[in-house]
Design a protein around this motif. Structure first.
Motif, PDB file in Angstrom:
ATOM      1  N   TYR A 115     -12.434 -34.027  16.391  1.00  0.00           N
ATOM      2  CA  TYR A 115     -11.508 -33.172  17.115  1.00  0.00           C
ATOM      3  C   TYR A 115     -12.275 -32.679  18.336  1.00  0.00           C
ATOM      4  CZ  TYR A 115      -8.242 -29.789  18.714  1.00  0.00           C
ATOM      5  OH  TYR A 115      -7.363 -29.123  19.519  1.00  0.00           O
ATOM      6  N   VAL A 116     -11.773 -32.998  19.507  1.00  0.00           N
ATOM      7  CA  VAL A 116     -12.519 -32.753  20.733  1.00  0.00           C
ATOM      8  C   VAL A 116     -11.888 -31.598  21.506  1.00  0.00           C
ATOM      9  CG1 VAL A 116     -13.479 -33.818  22.797  1.00  0.00           C
ATOM     10  CG2 VAL A 116     -12.978 -35.217  20.797  1.00  0.00           C
ATOM     11  N   ASP A 117     -12.682 -30.568  21.731  1.00  0.00           N
ATOM     12  CA  ASP A 117     -12.249 -29.448  22.554  1.00  0.00           C
ATOM     13  C   ASP A 117     -12.250 -29.881  24.013  1.00  0.00           C
ATOM     14  OD1 ASP A 117     -11.771 -26.532  23.067  1.00  0.00           O
ATOM     15  OD2 ASP A 117     -13.676 -26.757  24.114  1.00  0.00           O
ATOM     16  N   THR A 118     -11.471 -29.194  24.834  1.00  0.00           N
ATOM     17  CA  THR A 118     -11.361 -29.540  26.252  1.00  0.00           C
ATOM     18  C   THR A 118     -12.711 -29.545  26.948  1.00  0.00           C
ATOM     19  OG1 THR A 118      -9.151 -28.573  26.265  1.00  0.00           O
ATOM     20  CG2 THR A 118     -10.169 -28.993  28.405  1.00  0.00           C
ATOM     21  N   SER A 119     -13.610 -28.659  26.567  1.00  0.00           N
ATOM     22  CA  SER A 119     -14.929 -28.621  27.212  1.00  0.00           C
ATOM     23  C   SER A 119     -15.646 -29.960  27.084  1.00  0.00           C
ATOM     24  CB  SER A 119     -15.791 -27.502  26.612  1.00  0.00           C
ATOM     25  OG  SER A 119     -16.025 -27.719  25.220  1.00  0.00           O
ATOM     26  N   SER A 136     -16.380 -32.934  30.051  1.00  0.00           N
ATOM     27  CA  SER A 136     -17.736 -33.466  30.211  1.00  0.00           C
ATOM     28  C   SER A 136     -17.761 -34.987  30.094  1.00  0.00           C
ATOM     29  CB  SER A 136     -18.679 -32.850  29.176  1.00  0.00           C
ATOM     30  OG  SER A 136     -18.872 -31.481  29.445  1.00  0.00           O
ATOM     31  N   ALA A 137     -16.891 -35.544  29.271  1.00  0.00           N
ATOM     32  CA  ALA A 137     -16.844 -36.998  29.122  1.00  0.00           C
ATOM     33  C   ALA A 137     -16.279 -37.689  30.364  1.00  0.00           C
ATOM     34  CB  ALA A 137     -16.010 -37.373  27.894  1.00  0.00           C
ATOM     35  N   VAL A 154     -23.278 -32.024  32.089  1.00  0.00           N
ATOM     36  CA  VAL A 154     -24.352 -32.195  31.113  1.00  0.00           C
ATOM     37  C   VAL A 154     -23.793 -33.001  29.935  1.00  0.00           C
ATOM     38  CG1 VAL A 154     -25.905 -30.973  29.536  1.00  0.00           C
ATOM     39  CG2 VAL A 154     -25.417 -30.020  31.805  1.00  0.00           C
ATOM     40  N   ASP A 155     -24.558 -33.910  29.417  1.00  0.00           N
ATOM     41  CA  ASP A 155     -24.172 -34.739  28.263  1.00  0.00           C
ATOM     42  C   ASP A 155     -23.030 -35.715  28.562  1.00  0.00           C
ATOM     43  OD1 ASP A 155     -26.074 -33.407  26.682  1.00  0.00           O
ATOM     44  OD2 ASP A 155     -24.609 -31.927  26.010  1.00  0.00           O
ATOM     45  N   HIS A 156     -22.764 -35.986  29.831  1.00  0.00           N
ATOM     46  CA  HIS A 156     -21.661 -36.877  30.188  1.00  0.00           C
ATOM     47  C   HIS A 156     -21.767 -38.234  29.485  1.00  0.00           C
ATOM     48  CE1 HIS A 156     -18.834 -39.298  32.467  1.00  0.00           C
ATOM     49  NE2 HIS A 156     -19.817 -40.112  32.768  1.00  0.00           N
ATOM     50  N   HIS A 157     -22.908 -38.891  29.611  1.00  0.00           N
ATOM     51  CA  HIS A 157     -23.045 -40.247  29.055  1.00  0.00           C
ATOM     52  C   HIS A 157     -22.936 -40.248  27.529  1.00  0.00           C
ATOM     53  CE1 HIS A 157     -23.860 -41.965  32.942  1.00  0.00           C
ATOM     54  NE2 HIS A 157     -24.777 -41.036  33.156  1.00  0.00           N
ATOM     55  N   ARG A 172     -19.244 -39.555  26.600  1.00  0.00           N
ATOM     56  CA  ARG A 172     -18.423 -40.722  26.928  1.00  0.00           C
ATOM     57  C   ARG A 172     -18.592 -41.794  25.848  1.00  0.00           C
ATOM     58  NH1 ARG A 172     -14.691 -41.266  30.130  1.00  0.00           N
ATOM     59  NH2 ARG A 172     -14.082 -43.355  30.516  1.00  0.00           N
ATOM     60  N   ALA A 173     -19.839 -42.046  25.458  1.00  0.00           N
ATOM     61  CA  ALA A 173     -20.100 -43.041  24.411  1.00  0.00           C
ATOM     62  C   ALA A 173     -19.498 -42.600  23.076  1.00  0.00           C
ATOM     63  CB  ALA A 173     -21.599 -43.267  24.275  1.00  0.00           C
ATOM     64  N   LEU A 174     -19.684 -41.341  22.717  1.00  0.00           N
ATOM     65  CA  LEU A 174     -19.164 -40.838  21.444  1.00  0.00           C
ATOM     66  C   LEU A 174     -17.646 -40.937  21.388  1.00  0.00           C
ATOM     67  CD1 LEU A 174     -19.662 -39.321  18.744  1.00  0.00           C
ATOM     68  CD2 LEU A 174     -19.392 -37.190  20.052  1.00  0.00           C
TER      69      LEU A 174
END
Length: 147
Positions: A5-9, A13-14, A20-23, A26-28
């Motif tokens: 379950y992915v929060d908007t934050s 970032s994805a 921060v933590d973009h890559h 995105r992979a996850l």
């Protein structure tokens, strides 16, 4: 299988390369084997964040990101859970009244994760993916694993 379950934050970032933590996000979210869920609230919050990024000069064109988000939801890479206020708002209120400080929309996301996301995946584990530390602490206090 574990559902995310992915929060908007984390969604923002994805999509935005300067986050921060973009890559990793995105992979996850888009390269893994997980079912990826979020509330329909994310559509509005994401649009707000993308418009802000455009105003700040972080991206050249908001329409490109909004179109990609829509495509990803249509293709099922990111699954939007319709908001059911009659179920979610009482649970969100309990989250807000708990010991962990949490903002209103973060509490609504937690309620969707705890209630509707769990129902949609038939009781499989649901992991909250967020970049918001207060939301993560509130999730843990309610027994939700976080990433």
């Amino acid at each position: 299988m574990t559902a995310l379950y992915v929060d908007t934050s984390a969604v923002v970032s994805a999509y935005l390369a300067d986050e921060v933590d973009h890559h990793e996000l995105r992979a996850l979210l888009f390269e893994g084997e997980h079912i990826v869920l979020t509330s329909e609230l994310t559509r509005v919050e994401f649009a707000s964040a993308i418009k802000a990024a455009k105003r700040q000069g972080r991206i050249p064109d908001a329409a490109e990101f909004l179109a990609q988000f829509d495509e990803d939801t249509e293709e099922g890479m990111l699954n939007l859970i319709p908001l059911a206020p009659h179920r979610i708002m009482p649970r969100a209120r309990r989250v807000v009244l708990g010991d962990q400080p949490v903002r209103t929309l973060d509490a609504i996301h937690l309620a969707v994760a705890m209630n509707d996301a769990v129902s949609l995946v038939g009781g499989a584990p649901v992991v909250l993916v967020t970049r918001d530390q207060r939301q993560a602490e509130a999730a843990k206090a309610h027994g939700i694993e976080t990433r």
